[in-house]
Write a protein that holds these residues in place. Structure first.
Motif, PDB file in Angstrom:
ATOM      1  N   GLY A  37     -25.507 -32.674   8.098  1.00  0.00           N
ATOM      2  CA  GLY A  37     -24.584 -31.950   8.957  1.00  0.00           C
ATOM      3  C   GLY A  37     -24.439 -30.465   8.675  1.00  0.00           C
ATOM      4  N   VAL A  38     -25.103 -29.959   7.649  1.00  0.00           N
ATOM      5  CA  VAL A  38     -24.962 -28.534   7.351  1.00  0.00           C
ATOM      6  C   VAL A  38     -25.613 -27.716   8.466  1.00  0.00           C
ATOM      7  N   ARG A  39     -24.919 -26.691   8.930  1.00  0.00           N
ATOM      8  CA  ARG A  39     -25.419 -25.831  10.005  1.00  0.00           C
ATOM      9  C   ARG A  39     -25.993 -24.529   9.464  1.00  0.00           C
ATOM     10  N   THR A  62     -21.401 -22.482   3.103  1.00  0.00           N
ATOM     11  CA  THR A  62     -22.025 -23.481   3.969  1.00  0.00           C
ATOM     12  C   THR A  62     -21.143 -23.703   5.188  1.00  0.00           C
ATOM     13  N   TYR A  64     -20.231 -26.130   8.702  1.00  0.00           N
ATOM     14  CA  TYR A  64     -20.268 -27.472   9.308  1.00  0.00           C
ATOM     15  C   TYR A  64     -19.525 -27.442  10.636  1.00  0.00           C
ATOM     16  N   ALA A  69     -17.663 -33.646   9.319  1.00  0.00           N
ATOM     17  CA  ALA A  69     -19.044 -33.357   8.892  1.00  0.00           C
ATOM     18  C   ALA A  69     -19.052 -32.869   7.447  1.00  0.00           C
ATOM     19  N   LEU A  70     -18.089 -32.040   7.091  1.00  0.00           N
ATOM     20  CA  LEU A  70     -17.984 -31.580   5.706  1.00  0.00           C
ATOM     21  C   LEU A  70     -17.738 -32.761   4.775  1.00  0.00           C
ATOM     22  N   ALA A  73     -20.897 -34.645   4.156  1.00  0.00           N
ATOM     23  CA  ALA A  73     -21.793 -33.895   3.269  1.00  0.00           C
ATOM     24  C   ALA A  73     -21.345 -34.002   1.820  1.00  0.00           C
TER      25      ALA A  73
END
Length: 107
Positions: A37-39, A62, A64, A69-70, A73
């Motif tokens: 999920g990292v953008r 980072t 998200y 999502a974070l 992760a």
């Protein structure tokens, strides 16, 4: 969007600056980019600071989509793997790491 930053407050051991940066690029960045999920992953190396400001050697930032999502992760196997690999980086660093989570304001 949610931004999580790890602030490396302290100093890199004298003479280890290049090794510190290489370790991040070669060993840690591939892991950080694999977080589910990292953008976006950004590494900010300190260049200068205001007089009297605390020494921040590096910031890991980072991004998200959202807090869920974070959370995924942070609970992922690759995150735990990266924590183990980070121990090698900490051997070149005196200080501590603290984390901050931000919500990115939309313009």
């Amino acid at each position: 969007m949610i931004i999580r930053q790890a602030l490396f407050e302290g100093t890199i051991h004298a003479g280890q600056e290049d090794a510190f940066k290489s370790y991040i690029a070669e060993k840690l960045m591939p892991l950080w980019l694999a977080f589910p999920g990292v953008r976006e992953v950004r590494v900010l190396h300190s260049v200068e600071r205001d007089e009297g400001a605390p020494a921040i050697a590096m910031v890991l930032s980072t991004a998200y989509d959202d807090r869920e999502a974070l959370a995924r992760a942070l609970d992922s196997p690759v995150r735990y793997e990266s924590r183990e690999v980070t121990k090698g980086l900490l051997a070149m660093f005196d200080g501590h790491i603290h984390h901050h989570v931000f919500e990115l304001a939309q313009a």
